[in-house]
Write an enzyme that holds these catalytic residues in place. Structure first.
Site, PDB file in Angstrom:
ATOM      1  CD  GLU A 286      -2.902  -1.427   2.403  1.00 44.80           C
ATOM      2  OE1 GLU A 286      -2.882  -0.584   3.405  1.00 44.80           O
ATOM      3  OE2 GLU A 286      -3.886  -2.161   2.331  1.00 44.80           O
TER       4      GLU A 286
ATOM      5  CD  GLU B  51      -4.238  -8.125   1.194  1.00 43.44           C
ATOM      6  OE1 GLU B  51      -5.357  -7.114   1.703  1.00 43.44           O
ATOM      7  OE2 GLU B  51      -3.306  -7.793   1.245  1.00 43.44           O
TER       8      GLU B  51
HETATM    9  C1  XIL Z   1      -6.214  -7.059   7.649  1.00 44.47           C
HETATM   10  C2  XIL Z   1      -6.382  -8.402   8.168  1.00 44.47           C
HETATM   11  O1  XIL Z   1      -7.546  -8.896   7.915  1.00 44.47           O
HETATM   12  C3  XIL Z   1      -6.869  -8.256   9.728  1.00 44.47           C
HETATM   13  O2  XIL Z   1      -7.211  -9.576  10.389  1.00 44.47           O
HETATM   14  C4  XIL Z   1      -5.842  -7.387  10.601  1.00 44.47           C
HETATM   15  O3  XIL Z   1      -6.272  -7.037  11.823  1.00 44.47           O
HETATM   16  C5  XIL Z   1      -5.659  -5.974   9.721  1.00 44.47           C
HETATM   17  O4  XIL Z   1      -5.066  -6.358   8.501  1.00 44.47           O
HETATM   18  N1  XIL Z   1      -4.934  -4.712   3.257  1.00 44.47           N
HETATM   19  C6  XIL Z   1      -4.073  -5.588   3.652  1.00 44.47           C
HETATM   20  C7  XIL Z   1      -4.152  -6.718   4.694  1.00 44.47           C
HETATM   21  O5  XIL Z   1      -2.870  -5.778   3.081  1.00 44.47           O
HETATM   22  O6  XIL Z   1      -3.112  -6.987   5.430  1.00 44.47           O
HETATM   23  C8  XIL Z   1      -5.459  -6.243   5.764  1.00 44.47           C
HETATM   24  O7  XIL Z   1      -5.509  -7.305   6.426  1.00 44.47           O
HETATM   25  C9  XIL Z   1      -6.568  -5.748   4.991  1.00 44.47           C
HETATM   26  C10 XIL Z   1      -6.125  -4.639   4.068  1.00 44.47           C
END
Ligand code: XIL
Length: 347
Positions: free
Chosen positions: A152, A258
């Site tokens: 990010e 994701e």
């Molecule tokens: C999120 C997880 O799903 C949660 O369990 C954690 O507490 C916070 O992070 N973008 C990302 C991920 O790259 O690492 C994030 O995951 C969601 C958004």
């Protein structure tokens, strides 16, 4: 009603009222039909849930640690590293023949006391930065197939790089430096830059892809683009198609890293039937990813196995009293329409 309207109506009926059709749908193991690795986000606590484990192993061929390979977990305040849970996730993957994707080394959202303390000493900071990447990647060399080296990096509106501790101390080149360190730590791992809203916000995608091009021009060992795809059912399916095509046009590996499709957009504008829209957006993702040249398809990862496992249903993220349903499997582990459609689209 003409024939076409009648057929469309019938299709909608099957999609929206699965109780009328065979429910749950009979769906073969997703990984058995996918021509690319299929990943699922996993937390340490899931490993102790036999239902989670059985369903994940049956359907997915790759794991991404949802939290326990992040700096917030791995780096303690005294500077020592905590590998216990990441090791357990890696052992689980090994036991069941699953690949592992590493997530994530450098993220604006997580830095930690160790680095904050070194803020005034750029040389020591750089040493610790490179050291962290090398120790973490070194531990999982030969186990982790690819890493989200930087997560990010771009502002949501696409105006440029986000501010963060890494950039404050090391300058814009904090990204290039991370990729260099990563290359040395594990020459075989596929190195990714990962970000979100690349489909929702074209200006962000443009900035992100320019950043990738600049990194490549400067010789950074960037090999892949991760597009998170935390999307909502109210997204126009065409936005997904264009984004995946644009991202693939750089010729790098592409990871849908994701994927989840929320029914609780902000607000759910113009969505008459959220589940049907969700299915349409999902179809667009799969169709667009299937169109990416096979050599560039690193894999597709969903960000929770079942609806109830989703971060979108965590106390922090949850929007309102009604739980979200962003996953391919329901709370009881039954395949939903998206899982059924995935299989149908692979035939
Ligand atoms: C999120 C997880 O799903 C949660 O369990 C954690 O507490 C916070 O992070 N973008 C990302 C991920 O790259 O690492 C994030 O995951 C969601 C958004």
């Amino acid at each position: 009603m003409d024939r076409r309207a009648l057929l469309a109506g019938a299709g909608a009926l099957v999609l929206t009222t699965p109780a009328c059709a065979a429910y749950p749908p009979q769906v073969p193991a997703l990984k058995s039909v996918a021509p690319y690795p299929l990943g699922v986000a996993a937390r340490h606590l899931h490993l102790a849930d036999p239902d989670w484990a059985k369903l994940a192993v049956a359907n997915f061929s790759q794991l991404t640690a949802e939290w326990e390979m992040k700096m917030e977990y791995m780096l303690r305040d005294d500077g020592s590293l905590q590998f216990d849970r990441a090791d357990a996730l890696a052992a689980f993957a090994r036991k069941y023949g699953m690949k592992v994707h590493g997530h994530t080394l450098v993220w604006y959202a997580q830095d930690g006391l160790t680095f904050q303390r070194l803020k005034g000493d750029p040389d020591a900071f750089l040493n610790a930065y490179v050291g962290y990447i090398q120790k973490v990647m070194g531990r999982y060399r030969g186990i982790v197939r690819g890493w989200d080296v930087v997560n990010e990096p771009v502002w949501n509106d696409g105006r440029g790089l986000r501010p963060c501790l890494w950039r404050e101390v090391l300058g814009d080149d904090y990204i290039g430096l991370a990729f260099e360190a990563a290359r040395q730590a594990d020459p075989a791992a596929v190195l990714f830059l990962n970000d979100y809203n690349l489909e929702l916000t074209p200006a962000k995608r443009t900035t992100f892809l320019r950043l990738c091009e600049t990194l490549l021009k400067n010789g950074a060992p960037l090999q892949g683009i991760g597009t998170q795809m935390h999307i909502s059912a109210d997204l126009a399916p065409g936005a997904v198609t264009t984004a995946i095509r644009d991202i693939a046009s750089l010729g790098l590996q592409v990871h849908v890293s994701e994927l989840d499709i929320s029914l609780r957009g902000d607000p759910l504008a113009n969505v008459v039937e959220p589940r049907l829209n969700q299915l349409k957006v999902f179809e667009a993702v799969i169709a667009a990813y299937n169109d990416v040249p096979a050599v560039q398809r690193y894999g597709l990862t969903v960000w929770s196995l079942r609806d109830k496992d989703s971060w979108l249903n965590s106390a922090r993220e949850r929007k309102g009293p009604i739980p979200d349903e962003p996953a391919l499997f329901d709370d009881r582990g039954r395949p939903k329409a998206m899982a059924e459609r995935f299989v149908a689209m692979m035939r």
